[in-house]
Design a protein around this motif. Structure first.
Motif, PDB file in Angstrom:
ATOM      1  N   LEU A  76      86.926  25.153 134.782  1.00 32.22           N
ATOM      2  CA  LEU A  76      86.698  26.579 135.013  1.00 32.22           C
ATOM      3  C   LEU A  76      85.279  26.916 134.606  1.00 32.22           C
ATOM      4  O   LEU A  76      84.862  26.619 133.485  1.00 32.22           O
ATOM      5  CB  LEU A  76      87.680  27.425 134.204  1.00 32.22           C
ATOM      6  N   ASN A  77      84.559  27.537 135.517  1.00 29.67           N
ATOM      7  CA  ASN A  77      83.194  27.944 135.217  1.00 29.67           C
ATOM      8  C   ASN A  77      83.185  29.444 134.934  1.00 29.67           C
ATOM      9  O   ASN A  77      83.217  30.249 135.865  1.00 29.67           O
ATOM     10  CB  ASN A  77      82.266  27.619 136.394  1.00 29.67           C
ATOM     11  N   PRO A  78      83.126  29.846 133.651  1.00 26.79           N
ATOM     12  CA  PRO A  78      83.188  31.269 133.319  1.00 26.79           C
ATOM     13  C   PRO A  78      82.022  32.076 133.873  1.00 26.79           C
ATOM     14  O   PRO A  78      82.107  33.289 134.011  1.00 26.79           O
ATOM     15  CB  PRO A  78      83.152  31.277 131.779  1.00 26.79           C
ATOM     16  N   THR A  79      80.908  31.387 134.211  1.00 25.59           N
ATOM     17  CA  THR A  79      79.727  32.102 134.705  1.00 25.59           C
ATOM     18  C   THR A  79      79.700  32.171 136.224  1.00 25.59           C
ATOM     19  O   THR A  79      78.744  32.681 136.802  1.00 25.59           O
ATOM     20  CB  THR A  79      78.442  31.414 134.212  1.00 25.59           C
ATOM     21  N   ALA A  80      80.747  31.616 136.881  1.00 25.65           N
ATOM     22  CA  ALA A  80      80.728  31.572 138.352  1.00 25.65           C
ATOM     23  C   ALA A  80      80.815  32.957 138.975  1.00 25.65           C
ATOM     24  O   ALA A  80      80.389  33.172 140.100  1.00 25.65           O
ATOM     25  CB  ALA A  80      81.870  30.703 138.858  1.00 25.65           C
ATOM     26  N   GLY A  81      81.362  33.898 138.214  1.00 29.20           N
ATOM     27  CA  GLY A  81      81.458  35.254 138.742  1.00 29.20           C
ATOM     28  C   GLY A  81      82.748  35.469 139.513  1.00 29.20           C
ATOM     29  O   GLY A  81      83.338  34.556 140.065  1.00 29.20           O
ATOM     30  N   VAL A  82      83.188  36.699 139.530  1.00 27.37           N
ATOM     31  CA  VAL A  82      84.426  37.072 140.207  1.00 27.37           C
ATOM     32  C   VAL A  82      84.093  37.619 141.587  1.00 27.37           C
ATOM     33  O   VAL A  82      83.128  38.357 141.764  1.00 27.37           O
ATOM     34  CB  VAL A  82      85.184  38.133 139.378  1.00 27.37           C
ATOM     35  N   LEU A  83      84.898  37.248 142.584  1.00 27.55           N
ATOM     36  CA  LEU A  83      84.665  37.720 143.939  1.00 27.55           C
ATOM     37  C   LEU A  83      84.980  39.210 144.064  1.00 27.55           C
ATOM     38  O   LEU A  83      85.799  39.749 143.316  1.00 27.55           O
ATOM     39  CB  LEU A  83      85.544  36.949 144.925  1.00 27.55           C
ATOM     40  N   ASN A  84      84.334  39.867 145.006  1.00 27.26           N
ATOM     41  CA  ASN A  84      84.699  41.232 145.355  1.00 27.26           C
ATOM     42  C   ASN A  84      85.906  41.188 146.294  1.00 27.26           C
ATOM     43  O   ASN A  84      86.136  40.190 146.989  1.00 27.26           O
ATOM     44  CB  ASN A  84      83.532  41.941 146.051  1.00 27.26           C
ATOM     45  N   LEU A  85      86.652  42.282 146.340  1.00 31.69           N
ATOM     46  CA  LEU A  85      87.808  42.327 147.235  1.00 31.69           C
ATOM     47  C   LEU A  85      87.407  42.078 148.684  1.00 31.69           C
ATOM     48  O   LEU A  85      88.159  41.477 149.461  1.00 31.69           O
ATOM     49  CB  LEU A  85      88.510  43.685 147.114  1.00 31.69           C
ATOM     50  N   ASP A  86      86.194  42.520 149.059  1.00 35.51           N
ATOM     51  CA  ASP A  86      85.734  42.334 150.451  1.00 35.51           C
ATOM     52  C   ASP A  86      85.573  40.856 150.800  1.00 35.51           C
ATOM     53  O   ASP A  86      85.573  40.495 151.978  1.00 35.51           O
ATOM     54  CB  ASP A  86      84.387  43.030 150.654  1.00 35.51           C
ATOM     55  N   GLN A  87      85.412  39.991 149.791  1.00 36.43           N
ATOM     56  CA  GLN A  87      85.148  38.574 150.042  1.00 36.43           C
ATOM     57  C   GLN A  87      86.406  37.726 150.108  1.00 36.43           C
ATOM     58  O   GLN A  87      86.336  36.529 150.368  1.00 36.43           O
ATOM     59  CB  GLN A  87      84.236  38.024 148.933  1.00 36.43           C
ATOM     60  N   LEU A  88      87.573  38.322 149.895  1.00 37.14           N
ATOM     61  CA  LEU A  88      88.799  37.534 149.796  1.00 37.14           C
ATOM     62  C   LEU A  88      89.394  37.156 151.141  1.00 37.14           C
ATOM     63  O   LEU A  88      90.150  36.193 151.238  1.00 37.14           O
ATOM     64  CB  LEU A  88      89.845  38.301 148.977  1.00 37.14           C
ATOM     65  N   GLY A  89      89.093  37.918 152.188  1.00 38.06           N
ATOM     66  CA  GLY A  89      89.645  37.609 153.507  1.00 38.06           C
ATOM     67  C   GLY A  89      90.664  38.612 154.008  1.00 38.06           C
ATOM     68  O   GLY A  89      91.368  38.362 154.996  1.00 38.06           O
TER      69      GLY A  89
END
Length: 576
Positions: free
Chosen positions: A290-303
């Motif tokens: 798990l990369n804690p710095t990878a960042g969380v996706l926005n809802l728009d990016q989920l599909g």
């Protein structure tokens, strides 16, 4: 395309060139130069990050000015052995890649073809004529990560460790336990494994002892791939060292153990969740990275489809109620929940999560890790959470009746509650809660939305081509979409260097969403699964997972093989 040139690169004033070609304004150049002086970054990078010009626009301007080709690495069929002509350290330092070799010299792609120092250093190292092309930096770095794998290094280190354990009769325990032995083969092997796995964005590392060999596999895009095989004798040293890193009991080899540790890989800290399991031929170890710095996706990016995204956004803005995300392990439930929390995270809102484990660190959110060893369970933490005056609560998983009931009661008393449940689809979720002993009236009063999801692999765009379906697949499409499959152009990937010859690259989520309207609430009170299922299928806008998946395949995003793999066995869409 411009003609390839073997001339030494020219030094140009990039800012003046872009202004003269009206790519940027004088004012934008002035601001970028001021920022460049403060940060020390290259002017082109400053212009791109400030949004004054896109990277493709910049590359096209330089390509015309320098009379060199602009090569799209996403579509270029490079040969790994040619790429490796340039040492990895030089490729990363100078942002350069070797693309083609012929009698006229070596074609190299550079992100900054005006870098005379880099050109001279590469000429000295490679000792052959160099021809220049210009390439996109982000695509170049992805290509470098794919090509400069550590497969040979890992195999070599595994052999070195085996020799160290046999030739010199070294005590495995001493070799693995001595933390001062940073150059020990076992330490270097593990470090190389972590580096290689993070370089290709693998989610898990599997160390599996077999009868005659030790098998090391990586999970990439949900699929396991063999990284290397080695002698069985090194298995105990690897697992012992991992146990020490995770603070586990090294003397206990008969029972499963779970732990975690942090590993530093290329200036990034990776959170490693370790699970050990005794097997017939020794202890198996699986590490989730798990990369804690990878960042969380926005809802728009989920599909999400646009209408589903708008509806989901409206539902999570409610002041109270429960939102459940369901699906099997590895279906992206946590990613969806974190994306929702990220959107709701404001200084005026208190958010508390209880998880096992805490997968990503979110700034401004209070996150609690459960610990069954000291009886810090979901239900116990959840009872305490409600005394912390939260606005939003995330419960990692509804594992038992007590946790589910506390969560539902919390959602009925002014809290917005997010959680997950392991069910096959959205329709069966409410019935599963009833089976857990929750009263139907409580579910009807608290539940706002059920979102079921799966992940499917995306077709590699670099080797995608049209594909004819067999009779079975055509029948599935005809049954679900009511269209003639012959009128739809399906695709698949043939396999190339960009996707490691798999035909797939990356994944995308499928969603099935139910929102609790009057008809579903009434159906819930009946406690009859068939009545609830009929009301759900009749809901406006409802679309089962399989249909969503087939529509993605019809749009050329994924394959019908992935559709069947992700949705096979669902009761309302079973394939006979």
């Amino acid at each position: 395309m411009a003609t390839v040139t073997a001339a030494r690169p020219k030094k140009i004033r990039l800012g003046d060139l872009l202004v003269s070609q009206k790519a940027i304004s004088e004012e934008q150049l002035k601001h970028a130069l001021a920022e460049q002086r403060k940060s020390g970054r290259k002017l082109g990078r400053v212009l791109i990050e400030n949004g004054y010009i896109t990277e493709d626009q910049l590359l096209e301007v330089l390509s015309r000015q320098l009379n060199i080709p602009h090569i799209d690495l996403k579509r270029y069929q490079y040969k790994p052995e040619i790429v490796r002509l340039i040492p990895e350290t030089h490729a990363r330092r100078f942002r350069v890649i070797a693309l083609k070799e012929d009698s006229s010299g070596l074609l190299i792609g550079m992100t900054d073809p005006t870098d005379i120092f880099a050109y001279d250093e590469l000429s000295r190292v490679l000792r052959r004529p160099l021809q220049l092309a210009i390439v996109n930096e982000s695509e170049l770095l992805k290509t470098i990560d794919r090509v400069y794998r550590k497969t040979e290094e890992i195999s070599g280190l595994a052999t070195e460790l085996e020799q160290a354990l046999t030739a010199y009769d070294i005590d495995i325990g001493q070799l693995a336990e001595d933390e001062t032995l940073t150059d020990a083969p076992v330490v270097k092997l593990l470090q190389s494994l972590f580096e290689d796995a993070t370089q290709i964005n693998a989610s898990d590392i599997h160390i599996e002892p077999d009868e005659n060999e030790l098998r090391i596999r990586f999970r990439l895009d949900g699929v396991l791939r063999v990284q290397t095989t080695a002698d069985m004798r090194i298995a105990s040293a690897l697992v012992l060292r991992l146990k020490l890193m995770a603070g586990l009991d090294i003397s206990e080899k008969r029972l499963p153990q779970d732990g975690r540790c942090n590993v530093r890989v290329r200036n990034t800290t990776i959170d490693v969740r370790l699970s050990t399991m005794p097997t017939q031929y020794g202890e198996s170890a699986v590490m989730r990275l798990l990369n804690p710095t990878a960042g969380v996706l926005n809802l728009d990016q989920l599909g999400f489809k646009t209408e589903d995204l708008n509806r989901f956004r409206n539902l999570i803005q409610a002041p109270f109620g429960m939102v459940l995300v369901t699906g099997p392990t590895g279906s992206g439930k946590t990613t969806t929940l974190y994306s929702a929390l990220n959107e709701l995270n404001r200084t005026t809102t208190k958010i508390i999560t209880v998880e096992d484990p805490v997968e990503y660190r979110l700034h401004g959110i209070n996150q609690v890790q459960v610990n069954p060893r000291i009886e810090l369970t979901f239900s116990r933490v959840l009872r305490s959470i409600l005394r912390q005056d939260p606005d939003i609560v995330l419960v990692g998983e509804m594992r038992d009746h007590e946790t589910a009931e506390i969560g539902l009661r919390a959602s009925m008393t002014g809290h917005l509650v997010f959680s997950t449940l392991h069910t096959n689809d959205a329709i069966s979720t409410a019935i599963r809660l009833i089976d857990m002993g929750i009263e139907p009236y409580m579910i009807a009063a608290a539940l706002r939305c059920i979102l079921s999801q799966r992940l499917v692999r995306k077709i590699c765009e670099n080797c995608a081509e049209t594909h004819l379906l067999d009779a079975r697949m055509k029948a599935i499409v005809q049954n679900e979409l009511g269209k003639d499959p012959e009128d739809i152009q399906f695709r698949h990937g043939t396999g190339c260097t960009h996707c490691n010859n798999t035909g797939y690259q990356g994944r995308i989520a499928l969603f099935e969403m139910l929102y609790m309207d009057d008809a579903l609430v009434t159906a819930l009170h009946s406690s009859d699964p068939m009545v609830f299922a009929e009301a759900a299928r009749a809901q406006e806008g409802y679309q089962p997972l399989r249909r969503s998946a087939i529509e993605l395949a019809a749009a050329g995003v994924t394959t019908m093989d992935q559709v069947v793999r992700a949705t096979y066995g669902m009761e309302d869409n079973r394939i006979d």
